[in-house]
Design a protein around this motif. Structure first.
Motif: not given
Length: 57
Positions: A4-19
């Motif tokens: 199990k991994m935990e992430y935070i969405v740092k930014r959204i750029d179009g069709d991609y999200a950076y976690l």
């Protein structure tokens, strides 16, 4: 095997999200296609990756 991994969405750029990995914040951000993430995410959303699936924490 499927840890199990935990992430935070740092930014959204179009069709991609950076976690950002919560447990390893110094690691490079992970780029993920938004189609693989829950529709209702926004920047700052906390996610769990488990059994090859993302869900909101």
């Amino acid at each position: 095997m499927f840890e199990k991994m935990e992430y935070i969405v740092k930014r959204i750029d179009g069709d991609y999200a950076y976690l950002e990995n919560v447990n390893e914040p110094d690691r490079e951000e992970k780029c993920v296609a938004r189609a693989l993430l829950p529709e209702e995410i926004s920047e700052g959303t906390e996610l769990i990756y488990e059994m090859m699936e993302y869900s909101i924490k």
